[in-house]
Scaffold this active site. Structure first.
Site, mmCIF file in Angstrom:
data_model
loop_
_atom_site.group_PDB
_atom_site.id
_atom_site.type_symbol
_atom_site.label_atom_id
_atom_site.label_comp_id
_atom_site.label_asym_id
_atom_site.label_seq_id
_atom_site.Cartn_x
_atom_site.Cartn_y
_atom_site.Cartn_z
ATOM 1 N N ASN A 117 0.826 -1.202 0.000
ATOM 2 C CA ASN A 117 0.000 0.000 0.000
ATOM 3 C C ASN A 117 0.861 1.254 0.000
ATOM 4 O OD1 ASN A 117 -2.749 -1.310 0.831
ATOM 5 N ND2 ASN A 117 -1.327 -2.016 2.400
ATOM 6 N N HIS A 147 3.100 9.596 18.174
ATOM 7 C CA HIS A 147 4.101 10.245 17.343
ATOM 8 C C HIS A 147 5.142 10.991 18.155
ATOM 9 C CE1 HIS A 147 0.984 13.446 17.720
ATOM 10 N NE2 HIS A 147 2.024 14.265 17.728
ATOM 11 N N HIS A 172 9.409 21.453 15.226
ATOM 12 C CA HIS A 172 7.950 21.509 15.136
ATOM 13 C C HIS A 172 7.404 22.851 15.615
ATOM 14 C CE1 HIS A 172 3.784 20.361 15.352
ATOM 15 N NE2 HIS A 172 3.758 20.136 16.650
#
Length: 257
Positions: free
Chosen positions: A62, A73, A79
């Protein structure tokens, strides 16, 4: 016997238990929902390439469609704007991905107050009972919120005033970032900050202070109730996405039995 062979034998024989702290990743995994006009991540999705058919007779595979900050996560410093020149997720040193961990359990308090905030005094009281926070290790903050992870609405717990999920106070986040030797914090909620942290000063203090100090975040953990208060080792290797602000991660804890 070598140290590594002894370790392998201990894992195989059960003297070291491996506990998965990771939520399964699927289209039903809860994701953060920011209000307009802010952008949002996409739900996790598999797109089939072939499955033992004319597109590929002997194999199944996939494409995956996901955000960096989906499910369990890892938050890298870059970030947040306070570390805009800091490490991206591919630059986190490999040695930092295996580290000691301690568990601060405030599930009882969070069950009574979904807006419960961890304070400096809570952590200092924990240290008096259990010893100092681990140098270069994880502070894992248990609130029992993982029991809601199968339901997006219950997990985000939002009303007209926004989400209501437990977190860390502004003062405690700043103190953890500046005054303690921890590597980072791990939580069971959708992000490292409280649901109401958009209204704090500064907003989202865990992101602002901890990432700004070059520390890390782990989110949407589960099974923290299976860990000892001290003594566990966490293995948390994110994908080394060049330029990435974070990555889904398989978080494992090693516990001596």
């Amino acid at each position: 016997m070598s140290v590594l062979q002894s370790f392998v034998d201990s894992v195989r024989g059960g003297a070291i238990e491996v506990i998965d702290l990771t939520a399964p990743l699927s289209q039903d995994t809860p994701i953060l929902q920011l209000p307009e006009p802010f952008g949002n991540t996409i739900p996790f999705r598999l797109e089939e390439i072939s499955r033992y058919d004319d597109r590929g007779p002997a194999w199944y595979w996939n494409d995956i469609h996901t955000g960096e900050h989906t499910g369990t996560h890892f938050d890298a410093p870059v970030h947040w704007v306070t570390a805009r020149d800091g490490q991206d997720v591919s630059q986190v040193p490999a040695r930092s991905l295996i580290a000691p961990a301690v568990v601060l359990d405030f599930a009882a308090e969070a069950s009574k107050d979904p807006d419960f905030l961890l304070q400096i005094d809570h952590v200092k009281e924990w240290e008096r009972a259990n010893g100092p926070l681990p140098d270069g290790g994880w502070l894992l903050y248990r609130t029992g919120w993982d029991t809601r992870s199968g339901d997006q609405a219950a997990f985000l717990n939002a009303d007209a005033n926004g989400p209501h999920t437990p977190g860390i106070s502004v003062e405690c986040a700043q103190w953890l970032a500046a005054e303690t030797p921890i590597l980072g914090i791990g939580v069971e909620t959708v992000g490292t900050d409280a649901g109401a942290a958009h209204s704090f000063d500064p907003p989202f203090p865990c992101h602002s202070f901890l990432l700004g100090a070059g520390k890390y975040g782990l989110t949407q953990l589960r099974n923290l109730d299976r860990l000892p208060v001290t003594g566990a080792v966490v293995v948390a290797p994110p994908l080394p996405i060049v330029g990435g602000s974070g990555s889904p991660v398989r978080v494992l804890a090693l516990v001596e039995r």
